[in-house]
Scaffold this motif. Sequence first.
Motif, PDB file in Angstrom:
ATOM      1  N   GLY A 231       0.793  -1.218   0.000  1.00  0.00           N
ATOM      2  CA  GLY A 231       0.000   0.000   0.000  1.00  0.00           C
ATOM      3  C   GLY A 231       0.826   1.269   0.000  1.00  0.00           C
ATOM      4  N   ALA A 232       2.150   1.150  -0.079  1.00  0.00           N
ATOM      5  CA  ALA A 232       3.039   2.307  -0.044  1.00  0.00           C
ATOM      6  C   ALA A 232       3.362   2.778  -1.465  1.00  0.00           C
ATOM      7  CB  ALA A 232       4.330   1.962   0.684  1.00  0.00           C
ATOM      8  N   ALA A 233       3.662   4.067  -1.573  1.00  0.00           N
ATOM      9  CA  ALA A 233       4.071   4.622  -2.857  1.00  0.00           C
ATOM     10  C   ALA A 233       5.443   4.064  -3.240  1.00  0.00           C
ATOM     11  CB  ALA A 233       4.124   6.144  -2.778  1.00  0.00           C
ATOM     12  N   PHE A 234       5.604   3.713  -4.496  1.00  0.00           N
ATOM     13  CA  PHE A 234       6.863   3.142  -4.978  1.00  0.00           C
ATOM     14  C   PHE A 234       7.353   3.992  -6.140  1.00  0.00           C
ATOM     15  CE2 PHE A 234       9.613   0.371  -7.410  1.00  0.00           C
ATOM     16  CZ  PHE A 234      10.278  -0.379  -6.454  1.00  0.00           C
ATOM     17  N   ASP A 235       8.471   4.680  -5.919  1.00  0.00           N
ATOM     18  CA  ASP A 235       9.110   5.492  -6.954  1.00  0.00           C
ATOM     19  C   ASP A 235      10.018   4.573  -7.764  1.00  0.00           C
ATOM     20  OD1 ASP A 235      10.964   7.170  -8.370  1.00  0.00           O
ATOM     21  OD2 ASP A 235      10.466   8.822  -7.026  1.00  0.00           O
ATOM     22  N   PHE A 236       9.583   4.208  -8.949  1.00  0.00           N
ATOM     23  CA  PHE A 236      10.259   3.173  -9.727  1.00  0.00           C
ATOM     24  C   PHE A 236      11.711   3.514 -10.002  1.00  0.00           C
ATOM     25  CE2 PHE A 236      11.373   1.583 -14.041  1.00  0.00           C
ATOM     26  CZ  PHE A 236      11.406   0.224 -13.759  1.00  0.00           C
ATOM     27  N   ARG A 237      11.972   4.669 -10.527  1.00  0.00           N
ATOM     28  CA  ARG A 237      13.347   5.015 -10.898  1.00  0.00           C
ATOM     29  C   ARG A 237      14.248   5.117  -9.665  1.00  0.00           C
ATOM     30  NH1 ARG A 237      15.550   7.300 -15.836  1.00  0.00           N
ATOM     31  NH2 ARG A 237      17.613   8.149 -15.402  1.00  0.00           N
ATOM     32  N   GLN A 238      13.750   5.760  -8.623  1.00  0.00           N
ATOM     33  CA  GLN A 238      14.561   5.946  -7.418  1.00  0.00           C
ATOM     34  C   GLN A 238      14.824   4.622  -6.711  1.00  0.00           C
ATOM     35  OE1 GLN A 238      12.848   7.636  -3.637  1.00  0.00           O
ATOM     36  NE2 GLN A 238      14.213   9.337  -4.170  1.00  0.00           N
ATOM     37  N   ARG A 239      13.810   3.765  -6.598  1.00  0.00           N
ATOM     38  CA  ARG A 239      13.933   2.540  -5.809  1.00  0.00           C
ATOM     39  C   ARG A 239      14.689   1.428  -6.547  1.00  0.00           C
ATOM     40  NH1 ARG A 239       9.778   2.137  -1.939  1.00  0.00           N
ATOM     41  NH2 ARG A 239      10.637   0.081  -1.429  1.00  0.00           N
ATOM     42  N   THR A 240      14.915   1.618  -7.834  1.00  0.00           N
ATOM     43  CA  THR A 240      15.652   0.596  -8.587  1.00  0.00           C
ATOM     44  C   THR A 240      17.027   1.098  -9.016  1.00  0.00           C
ATOM     45  OG1 THR A 240      14.632   1.294 -10.689  1.00  0.00           O
ATOM     46  CG2 THR A 240      13.534  -0.466  -9.442  1.00  0.00           C
ATOM     47  N   GLU A 241      17.403   2.258  -8.573  1.00  0.00           N
ATOM     48  CA  GLU A 241      18.700   2.843  -8.957  1.00  0.00           C
ATOM     49  C   GLU A 241      19.843   1.899  -8.569  1.00  0.00           C
ATOM     50  OE1 GLU A 241      21.099   5.558 -10.760  1.00  0.00           O
ATOM     51  OE2 GLU A 241      18.930   5.810 -10.545  1.00  0.00           O
ATOM     52  N   GLY A 242      20.771   1.695  -9.508  1.00  0.00           N
ATOM     53  CA  GLY A 242      21.944   0.887  -9.240  1.00  0.00           C
ATOM     54  C   GLY A 242      21.733  -0.611  -9.383  1.00  0.00           C
ATOM     55  N   HIS A 243      20.535  -1.025  -9.760  1.00  0.00           N
ATOM     56  CA  HIS A 243      20.228  -2.442  -9.930  1.00  0.00           C
ATOM     57  C   HIS A 243      19.918  -2.746 -11.391  1.00  0.00           C
ATOM     58  CE1 HIS A 243      19.492  -1.987  -5.610  1.00  0.00           C
ATOM     59  NE2 HIS A 243      19.589  -3.299  -5.505  1.00  0.00           N
ATOM     60  N   VAL A 244      20.172  -3.991 -11.780  1.00  0.00           N
ATOM     61  CA  VAL A 244      19.566  -4.484 -13.015  1.00  0.00           C
ATOM     62  C   VAL A 244      18.078  -4.612 -12.711  1.00  0.00           C
ATOM     63  CG1 VAL A 244      19.318  -6.481 -14.527  1.00  0.00           C
ATOM     64  CG2 VAL A 244      21.592  -5.676 -13.878  1.00  0.00           C
ATOM     65  N   THR A 245      17.253  -3.973 -13.528  1.00  0.00           N
ATOM     66  CA  THR A 245      15.818  -3.900 -13.261  1.00  0.00           C
ATOM     67  C   THR A 245      15.049  -4.550 -14.399  1.00  0.00           C
ATOM     68  OG1 THR A 245      16.162  -1.825 -12.064  1.00  0.00           O
ATOM     69  CG2 THR A 245      13.902  -2.363 -12.714  1.00  0.00           C
ATOM     70  N   LEU A 246      14.230  -5.520 -14.061  1.00  0.00           N
ATOM     71  CA  LEU A 246      13.402  -6.221 -15.034  1.00  0.00           C
ATOM     72  C   LEU A 246      11.969  -5.756 -14.867  1.00  0.00           C
ATOM     73  CD1 LEU A 246      14.909  -9.786 -14.461  1.00  0.00           C
ATOM     74  CD2 LEU A 246      15.679  -8.027 -16.070  1.00  0.00           C
ATOM     75  N   LEU A 247      11.410  -5.161 -15.906  1.00  0.00           N
ATOM     76  CA  LEU A 247      10.069  -4.588 -15.842  1.00  0.00           C
ATOM     77  C   LEU A 247       9.141  -5.379 -16.755  1.00  0.00           C
ATOM     78  CD1 LEU A 247       8.098  -2.302 -14.958  1.00  0.00           C
ATOM     79  CD2 LEU A 247       8.964  -0.967 -16.918  1.00  0.00           C
ATOM     80  N   PHE A 248       8.029  -5.835 -16.174  1.00  0.00           N
ATOM     81  CA  PHE A 248       7.064  -6.619 -16.945  1.00  0.00           C
ATOM     82  C   PHE A 248       5.654  -6.161 -16.608  1.00  0.00           C
ATOM     83  CE2 PHE A 248       4.397 -10.463 -17.615  1.00  0.00           C
ATOM     84  CZ  PHE A 248       4.661 -10.669 -18.961  1.00  0.00           C
ATOM     85  N   PHE A 249       4.823  -6.033 -17.629  1.00  0.00           N
ATOM     86  CA  PHE A 249       3.419  -5.667 -17.458  1.00  0.00           C
ATOM     87  C   PHE A 249       2.567  -6.909 -17.734  1.00  0.00           C
ATOM     88  CE2 PHE A 249       5.646  -1.812 -18.639  1.00  0.00           C
ATOM     89  CZ  PHE A 249       5.123  -0.868 -17.770  1.00  0.00           C
ATOM     90  N   GLY A 250       1.765  -7.315 -16.752  1.00  0.00           N
ATOM     91  CA  GLY A 250       0.938  -8.493 -16.925  1.00  0.00           C
ATOM     92  C   GLY A 250      -0.131  -8.553 -15.849  1.00  0.00           C
ATOM     93  N   TYR A 251      -0.740  -9.727 -15.670  1.00  0.00           N
ATOM     94  CA  TYR A 251      -1.805  -9.842 -14.671  1.00  0.00           C
ATOM     95  C   TYR A 251      -1.875 -11.259 -14.132  1.00  0.00           C
ATOM     96  CZ  TYR A 251      -4.907 -11.769 -18.372  1.00  0.00           C
ATOM     97  OH  TYR A 251      -5.480 -12.523 -19.371  1.00  0.00           O
TER      98      TYR A 251
END
Length: 203
Positions: free
Chosen positions: A47-67
């Motif tokens: 339920g918390a706000a998640f700042d995608f760019r800030q919270r993934t900084e410095g990591h390999v980030t895998l982004l997927f849109f699905g359900y």
Amino acid sequence: MKPRFFTFLLVFASLISAQHGMTDNYRGGLVTPPLPKPGFILTDTSGAAFDFRQRTEGHVTLLFFGYTYCPDQCPMHMANLGSALKKMPAAMADRVKLVFVTTDPERDLPAVLRRWLDLFDRRFIGLTGTERAIEAVQRAAGVPPATKTGPSNGNYAVAHANFVLAYSKDNLAHVIYPGGVSKDDWVHDLPLLINETWTRRAE
């Protein structure tokens, strides 16, 4: 100017080879030019706000849109990634963040999304928001927005882009992974993505 997701679709033709041996050492398809990591804020499964760019900084980030109601490709991608990460040393796996953005916020309530992701890996990050916000995020990522198909009685399906975008530490997606990428492909590519600087590819 064309919407960025049209540019993303133009890349698709080059990705067909990603299912047949791949290019330049990677088992995924190379994106040229690379896609920048979008900046957006959605809500995580707590339920918390998640700042995608800030919270993934410095990591390999895998982004997927699905359900979570997806009958095939979504659980396949998540299962293959979860299995691949479990085969890696913990210190290396912790350098990867998988972010799953639901394209079905009506049914994928935070608790539902969390339980489903935990089936594959408890480290996976689930995000949700309003349909309008999620559509904007897909466009910002260069992905065609998902659409509902079928009956309107709650048994609908969601047509969505079946790609995992892989952002390296430079906040650019140089590689994307279509359906059909296996666990072994991820085991091969994740260490490359973690150690890649891309400087050797600079013009």
